[in-house]
Design a protein around this motif. Structure first.
Motif, PDB file in Angstrom:
ATOM      1  N   GLY A  75       0.872  -1.255   0.231  1.00 38.73           N
ATOM      2  CA  GLY A  75       0.310   0.158  -0.222  1.00 38.73           C
ATOM      3  C   GLY A  75       1.353   1.551  -0.025  1.00 38.73           C
ATOM      4  O   GLY A  75      -0.058   2.744  -0.005  1.00 38.73           O
ATOM      5  N   TYR A  77       1.511   3.043  -1.947  1.00 38.42           N
ATOM      6  CA  TYR A  77       1.173   3.758  -3.741  1.00 38.42           C
ATOM      7  C   TYR A  77       1.887   5.086  -3.659  1.00 38.42           C
ATOM      8  O   TYR A  77       2.304   5.454  -5.376  1.00 38.42           O
ATOM      9  CB  TYR A  77       0.153   4.349  -4.096  1.00 38.42           C
ATOM     10  N   SER A  99       2.428  -4.920  -2.766  1.00 39.12           N
ATOM     11  CA  SER A  99       1.308  -4.950  -2.967  1.00 39.12           C
ATOM     12  C   SER A  99       0.453  -3.697  -2.824  1.00 39.12           C
ATOM     13  O   SER A  99       1.065  -2.616  -1.713  1.00 39.12           O
ATOM     14  CB  SER A  99       0.564  -5.508  -1.808  1.00 39.12           C
ATOM     15  N   GLY A 100       0.231  -2.639  -3.904  1.00 41.13           N
ATOM     16  CA  GLY A 100      -0.002  -2.032  -4.018  1.00 41.13           C
ATOM     17  C   GLY A 100       0.778  -0.256  -4.283  1.00 41.13           C
ATOM     18  O   GLY A 100       0.654   0.959  -4.368  1.00 41.13           O
ATOM     19  N   CYS A 101       2.239  -1.458  -4.361  1.00 36.65           N
ATOM     20  CA  CYS A 101       3.524  -0.617  -4.952  1.00 36.65           C
ATOM     21  C   CYS A 101       3.359  -0.429  -6.650  1.00 36.65           C
ATOM     22  O   CYS A 101       3.029  -1.786  -7.133  1.00 36.65           O
ATOM     23  CB  CYS A 101       4.856  -1.099  -4.320  1.00 36.65           C
ATOM     24  N   ASP A 124       1.764  -6.771  -7.220  1.00 38.62           N
ATOM     25  CA  ASP A 124       0.818  -6.219  -8.807  1.00 38.62           C
ATOM     26  C   ASP A 124       1.353  -5.920  -9.787  1.00 38.62           C
ATOM     27  O   ASP A 124       1.760  -6.420 -10.123  1.00 38.62           O
ATOM     28  CB  ASP A 124      -0.374  -4.638  -8.169  1.00 38.62           C
ATOM     29  N   THR A 151      -2.540  -9.313  -7.139  1.00 42.13           N
ATOM     30  CA  THR A 151      -3.417  -8.971  -7.455  1.00 42.13           C
ATOM     31  C   THR A 151      -3.055  -8.431  -8.599  1.00 42.13           C
ATOM     32  O   THR A 151      -2.365  -7.386  -9.214  1.00 42.13           O
ATOM     33  CB  THR A 151      -3.221  -7.024  -6.110  1.00 42.13           C
ATOM     34  N   PRO A 666      -6.262   4.538  -4.511  1.00 42.06           N
ATOM     35  CA  PRO A 666      -5.372   3.425  -3.912  1.00 42.06           C
ATOM     36  C   PRO A 666      -6.169   2.438  -3.190  1.00 42.06           C
ATOM     37  O   PRO A 666      -7.472   2.830  -2.795  1.00 42.06           O
ATOM     38  CB  PRO A 666      -4.659   4.021  -2.494  1.00 42.06           C
ATOM     39  N   MET A 667      -6.020   0.928  -4.323  1.00 43.13           N
ATOM     40  CA  MET A 667      -7.032  -0.045  -2.613  1.00 43.13           C
ATOM     41  C   MET A 667      -6.670  -0.306  -1.870  1.00 43.13           C
ATOM     42  O   MET A 667      -7.794  -0.447  -1.295  1.00 43.13           O
ATOM     43  CB  MET A 667      -6.233  -1.425  -3.877  1.00 43.13           C
ATOM     44  N   ARG A 668      -5.748   0.296  -1.034  1.00 49.11           N
ATOM     45  CA  ARG A 668      -5.713   0.542   0.158  1.00 49.11           C
ATOM     46  C   ARG A 668      -7.118   1.043   1.014  1.00 49.11           C
ATOM     47  O   ARG A 668      -7.539   0.426   2.220  1.00 49.11           O
ATOM     48  CB  ARG A 668      -4.367   0.400   0.940  1.00 49.11           C
TER      49      ARG A 668
END
Length: 689
Positions: A75, A77, A99-101, A124, A151, A666-668
């Motif tokens: 996360g 991001y 994840s999220g990067c 991701d 993801t 952002p998905m988080r």
């Protein structure tokens, strides 16, 4: 400083690693040594360190990179993709979460080529990903990875075909059906993606799908390999799919093979795969720790007979999700209405058999208790002394003797109208529980339940017909269904009962129709000093925010509050509200969803200036697009430089482009706070970090 090293190390474990290495370490020689202790540098968590930037990450990796074995950057991001280059210094990494990067194929290849000890990876897969650009050294590293979380934002196998030793595979499908240009997307994989995944060693398979047919098409490609040969060691099989996800011949073969060859410890399937089938009768379980039958038409009779073996010992089960299972506490579902009373003997069998439950979700259903003495749902649940999180429908917590068909003479029941015409006088709310005029509260079954669950950390009380005004991929909902008749008496006294939960960390209240003043919120603010997450939606009458005064008093006591989500029509986010909210010095994320709601731009700016930890501000109101855009630009311009993780979205709730705006969040934030959903037992505990 006279404390022993052991005590000091324990204290320092609560300090973010970047702070330890870059600041605390430089204060004195003793702390310089302790801050580099292996117990503090072995695992580095950056996933919610919103103050970290590229330079800090670079310095951190330079100082202790070789000492890091587990690195979590999920996360992050706001960090530029070049930040990932510094991870290559961590030569001994065993576990890595990105994840999220933002990571390109070439950058990923270069990084993984140097991490020969890596065994666990989370990434991701974005549009433009190309597996053919992965080097042989990168593929060699991936061949040793046993745990993968992926993801997907584009149809792809990602790096799965390269991971030939997979034991745990977690897949999150977030592929949109349409491109930004409006073109329909296909679920077919890209050219060169024909490699077959290797599942022979798989023990855990988990897939979570966002709404959309493309996600369903792509997950079927992943499942096709499983249907050919089911791994012998598979013990957890979980697929979370919203809406309808039709069963095919391949998936039926997979389930038949699982019934013959494996014994499961965790299970979750799409509702259409379970409804009307005898699947549960044939599946074999070992020592199950997680079951999810969310939105299934599973009856209580089948639940007892096929899942918990007629009431036999199931002490191993720690998490159970029955959200949306409208008949799960009834003996059969064929001739039953969803609003009929539950069969308390079924719930009692469940409680006795699964006595070690820690997470239980019974939301999104009408669980009405009968008048039988001692058999109320709340009384039976009070036996589950190990519960840490609980989700219940509003109508399930009311006392059976409460009058719901004959409204009292006092204005207890507020008309559920949307207009401004309804004006009901409300007396000043009592400031503490001792001022309550109705002393019967302490004898209610819900009060007793809250008193018995002293260690509960997460509580959700959600109206069985509640739906948020912000669905995932659709325009905002303009109307909502009325609350259940049984829920009409639930209000301030029930909210006050929650204040007994001393260790409460997360609270969600949605569609409580009899909130008149919100006095119970003040009790929660005073007593629940560990509260970190608060979500309130559609409380009391819909034409006016009747609990505003109490909410502002409550917020003055919430010193640990980090996440606040408010969803209420006609909410006025003005100077008084933001002044009260400024007392929440630890607040990081704020989300307000309000049809016809208003905001005061100057008050928002003052709030952002005084609350230095706030990095997310989402407001979907009734203001014009011009007002929203100007305020959003002002916040970003004023605070982005000193808050690198700042994410601001201010937009009219009913605007036709809302879904396009949401896709950039952002998905988080989107998953954890912006979108409303029940999160209790949503997935198995400790599924990933």
């Amino acid at each position: 400083m006279e404390f022993s090293d052991e005590i000091l190390l324990h204290i320092l474990s609560y300090v973010p690693c970047t702070d330890l290495v870059l600041n605390v370490r430089r204060t004195c020689r003793k702390l310089a040594t302790l801050c580099l202790d292996k117990s503090l540098t072995h695992t580095v968590l950056l996933q919610k360190d919103y103050k970290v930037n590229k330079d800090k990450v670079k310095q951190l990796m330079r100082d202790i990179g070789k000492e890091i074995y587990q690195l979590n950057m999920a996360g992050c991001y706001w960090l530029p993709s070049s930040t990932i280059d510094h991870v290559m210094r961590c030569k001994n990494l065993v576990k890595l979460n990105l994840s999220g990067c933002p990571v390109s194929s070439l950058r990923l290849s270069k990084m993984l080529s140097s991490l020969q000890h890596l065994r666990s990876l989370a990434i991701d897969v974005n549009p433009g990903f190309n597996a053919s650009k992965l080097s042989s050294e990168c593929k060699a590293t991936l061949s040793r990875v046993s745990e993968l979380k992926q993801t997907l934002y584009t149809p792809s196998y990602g790096v799965v075909p390269c991971c030939t030793s997979l034991e745990k595979l977690l897949l999150y499908f977030e592929i949109l059906d349409r491109s930004r240009e409006g073109f329909m997307l296909s679920g077919q994989l890209m050219v060169g993606e024909s490699n077959v995944p290797h599942y022979q060693n798989l023990r855990i398979f988990y897939a979570r799908l966002a709404p959309g047919y493309v996600n369903q098409e792509v997950v079927r490609l992943y499942l096709a390999v499983l249907s050919d040969r089911t791994p012998e060691n598979l013990h957890a099989f979980l697929i979370s799919a919203p809406g309808s996800f039709a069963e095919t011949g391949a998936t039926k073969n997979l389930l038949d093979s699982m019934a013959r060859n494996v014994r499961l410890d965790a299970l979750q399937l799409p509702k259409s795969w379970i409804n009307g089938s005898g699947l549960l009768q044939h599946l074999k379980f070992n020592n199950p720790f997680y079951f999810s039958f969310s939105r299934c038409t599973l009856s209580g009779g089948h639940l007892i007979q096929r899942v918990i073996n007629g009431g036999k010992d199931l002490k191993s089960l720690t998490s159970l999700n029955l959200s949306g299972c409208v008949h799960c506490l009834a003996p059969e579902s064929l001739f039953r209405k969803a609003e009929d009373d539950i069969d308390s003997s079924i719930l009692e069998s469940l409680v006795v058999s699964c006595c070690n439950l820690r997470h239980l979700n019974l939301s999104a259903a009408h669980h009405h208790s009968s008048e039988s003495l001692g058999n109320h749902l709340c009384q039976l649940l009070s036996r589950l002394k190990h519960l840490l999180s609980l989700a219940l429908p509003v109508c399930s917590i009311t006392d059976v003797g409460a009058s719901v068909e004959k409204p009292p003479s006092t204005p207890n029941l507020v008309p559920q109208t949307f207009g401004r015409k309804v004006r009901i006088g409300v007396q000043t709310y009592p400031r503490n529980l001792g001022d309550q005029t109705n002393q019967k509260i302490e004898s209610s079954v819900f009060w007793a339940l809250m008193g018995s669950l002293r260690f509960l950390e997460t509580l959700e009380i959600i109206g069985s017909s509640f739906s948020s005004a912000m669905p995932r991929n659709e325009p905002a909902i303009r109307n909502s269904l009325p609350p259940c008749v049984r829920a009409q008496s639930v209000g301030d006294s029930e909210v006050a009962a929650i204040s007994q939960l001393t260790y409460l960390q997360s609270l969600t209240l949605a569609q409580l129709p009899n909130i008149l003043t919100g006095s119970g919120l003040v009790n929660i603010g005073l007593q629940c000093q560990h509260l970190r997450t608060l979500s309130l939606a559609n409380l009391g009458m819909m034409g006016k925010v009747v609990y505003m005064s109490a909410l502002m008093d409550m917020l003055k006591h919430c010193k640990c509050l980090r996440d606040l989500r408010l969803e209420q029509p006609y909410f006025c986010a003005g100077a008084q509200f933001f002044q009260a909210l400024s007392h929440c010095s630890a607040l990081q994320r704020l989300c307000i969803v309000s049809r016809s709601g208003t905001l005061q731009s100057d008050a928002v700016m003052s709030f952002m200036a005084s609350c230095l930890e706030v990095i997310m501000c989402h407001m979907f109101m009734g203001e014009s697009l011009t007002v929203c855009k100007n305020l959003q630009q002002s916040i970003v311009r004023s605070f982005q430089a000193e808050r690198p993780a700042l994410n601001v979205v201010i937009f009219p709730l009913l605007h036709e482009d809302l879904t396009e705006v949401i896709r950039d969040v952002p998905m988080r934030h989107l998953d954890e706070i912006t979108l409303f959903k029940s999160r209790v037992a949503e997935e198995p505990p400790n599924l990933w970090w």
